[in-house]
Design a protein around this motif. Sequence first.
Motif, mmCIF file in Angstrom:
data_model
loop_
_atom_site.group_PDB
_atom_site.id
_atom_site.type_symbol
_atom_site.label_atom_id
_atom_site.label_comp_id
_atom_site.label_asym_id
_atom_site.label_seq_id
_atom_site.Cartn_x
_atom_site.Cartn_y
_atom_site.Cartn_z
ATOM 1 N N ILE A 147 0.848 -1.198 0.000
ATOM 2 C CA ILE A 147 0.000 0.000 0.000
ATOM 3 C C ILE A 147 0.883 1.248 0.000
ATOM 4 O O ILE A 147 0.626 2.212 -0.717
ATOM 5 N N HIS A 148 1.940 1.194 0.816
ATOM 6 C CA HIS A 148 2.872 2.318 0.965
ATOM 7 C C HIS A 148 3.387 2.822 -0.385
ATOM 8 O O HIS A 148 3.363 4.020 -0.672
ATOM 9 N N SER A 149 3.812 1.911 -1.253
ATOM 10 C CA SER A 149 4.381 2.343 -2.529
ATOM 11 C C SER A 149 3.307 2.902 -3.459
ATOM 12 O O SER A 149 3.596 3.768 -4.294
ATOM 13 N N VAL A 150 2.082 2.408 -3.300
ATOM 14 C CA VAL A 150 0.988 2.938 -4.124
ATOM 15 C C VAL A 150 0.672 4.376 -3.714
ATOM 16 O O VAL A 150 0.437 5.248 -4.564
ATOM 17 N N GLU A 151 0.717 4.645 -2.404
ATOM 18 C CA GLU A 151 0.505 6.019 -1.935
ATOM 19 C C GLU A 151 1.584 6.942 -2.511
ATOM 20 O O GLU A 151 1.318 8.100 -2.860
ATOM 21 N N ALA A 152 2.802 6.421 -2.609
ATOM 22 C CA ALA A 152 3.892 7.219 -3.178
ATOM 23 C C ALA A 152 3.676 7.474 -4.667
ATOM 24 O O ALA A 152 3.952 8.569 -5.171
ATOM 25 N N ARG A 153 3.162 6.474 -5.372
ATOM 26 C CA ARG A 153 2.832 6.677 -6.798
ATOM 27 C C ARG A 153 1.743 7.742 -6.937
ATOM 28 O O ARG A 153 1.803 8.598 -7.822
ATOM 29 N N HIS A 154 0.737 7.680 -6.060
ATOM 30 C CA HIS A 154 -0.322 8.693 -6.076
ATOM 31 C C HIS A 154 0.273 10.082 -5.855
ATOM 32 O O HIS A 154 -0.048 11.029 -6.584
ATOM 33 N N ALA A 155 1.110 10.191 -4.809
ATOM 34 C CA ALA A 155 1.692 11.492 -4.465
ATOM 35 C C ALA A 155 2.480 12.045 -5.643
ATOM 36 O O ALA A 155 2.405 13.232 -5.969
#
Lengths: 338, 250
Positions: free
Chosen positions: A205-213
């Motif tokens: 989930i963490h890396s997906v949030e970073a992709r979103h950001a």
Amino acid sequence: MNFFHILSEIEKTDPEVFERFDSRRQVFKHLSGFGKKMTAAALPLAMGAIFNKAYGQSSSAPSVNDVLNFALKLEYLEAYFYNIGLSGDGTIGNNTTTAAQTALRAQFSTTNLSSLLKIRTDENNHVNFLRTALGNNAIAAPAVSQFDFTGGKGTNAGPFAGLFSNAALFLAVAQSLEDTGVRAYKGGAPYLASNKDILTAALNIHSVEARHASRLRTMRRGGPLNNAASGTAGAGTGASPKSWISGTDGGGASPAQTAPIYGAGSAPTYTPAGITFPAEDNVTQGATGANPGVNLQTALASLNFPAAAFSEAFDEPLDVPTVSTIARTFTITGSTLF
Amino acid sequence: MSNNLKKGGEEADFTKPLHVPIKRRSFFMYAGATAGATALLLSGCDDDEDENNIPGMVNVGSGSVGVLNYAYALEQLEAAFYTSLRTGTYYTGLAGNSAEKQILDDLYYHEVIHREFFKAALGRDAASSKIKDNLEPDFSKINFNDRTSVLGAAKSFEDLGVAAYNGAGRFIGTDNSGLNYLVAAGKIVSVEARHAAIIRDLISEGSFIDSDVVRTGENGLEISKSPSEVVAVANTFLKDGSKLNVSGLV
């Protein structure tokens, strides 16, 4: 090792030992995820974790369930934000588009709107995923009225007033929420390490949030109506961010409110030795508890790289209390959610 | 008591050990003995003598150091890629103030810093187990003069990096230094994810979380890859003698 004999001995001198293990008296409940397939190698660690919980410092490290529920709260914060702005009444799974949402949508280019709807779907899925992972331990879904994304604490007239009718402001708040999420998951990871499957899920989930950001930063740079947002170079400040955090990004989208998102946290007493929560402009890395970190900007000075590169290359974690303080910016007065 | 046990479900499973101590006690004994035996086995086993070691391959090892070596190898590969990229006419032809040049410059800086960070961290904490610093890349399949070829390779490397870090987190030790390494890896992986998103958007605007990297229709989680899955790709970009053996990370 006669663990149960030890326990019964402790119980004689400390009748409340089981209460210390877990206030709900479900002694092994918080080990749920790995209780059934605990390996030989994990056992000594698990026992250590139990005793840390029982006799550790006054405020104990969060359990796996604590961390997952905290993540769930943040995912609600994000999901409700995108839902209110783009589709439905804010709650998970409601997809009726209102006139106000249609008006906001019209302010984005086709590709940018599509990106935002994809992000919205991810955040709603994250809520559902965490709820499933937590099962009966999941907190109840908060009421949409618990949140005030204007930062007005329930007046709906805070510093971000108009965010659901102003595309640029909407993107600015979105970036703030996503960058906070990245720091929060990073700060929570050590407390999930005992359960490998849950740790992996949280990292995923963490890396997906970073992709979103990253995408939101790109859109902010280009502007809501720009369909080739990546064609614009970033200045590395709050108004024109790079796709990664450069220094403290000038305090972010709206420094008076968002500077803490890029600032330093403070380590709770239960933090493992060596882990710190510096501001995003930190350039000192590699502490392990036994060793202090190394100032990479100094150590790698011979590379002659721009100073900003040394902070950009690393994102920083944030502790639960500091993330809670940031999250409370978006809840109403009297809310006990965070 | 036996009635309590029969009520089934999770609760019964969790309380069962308290009611049937004998079997569990013997399990603890075995657990202790196994852990000891494993430690002896590992301490008596040099990397070079590991029968799983394949001649000519670089064995990253196991546990926290194995993960650090694995990350170091991937960062060596990424840094080498962005270094080579800067010699091609695609990069040299970019306008000095263009977004694309700024992005590729930043990626080059970040990846070289990551490489040097792991080199220093491993040199400090596990010098005798550190893999070599000069893994030799094989970029013969990449045309550094062609935008499509370069960005396609960059996308592969960045996505692979994110999937690799996420998939390797479980192999990091849970002792204190392991938890510190976990956070250090976390500090890097989110930057890699930011890279992956912008590179994807340079290729096709809005493809930052396409379904080949994120389970968009399902749970919104990134698709992580095991070390063996990652090296199956990474080794195609490494010369013989520099290919990675991750048999210790399972």
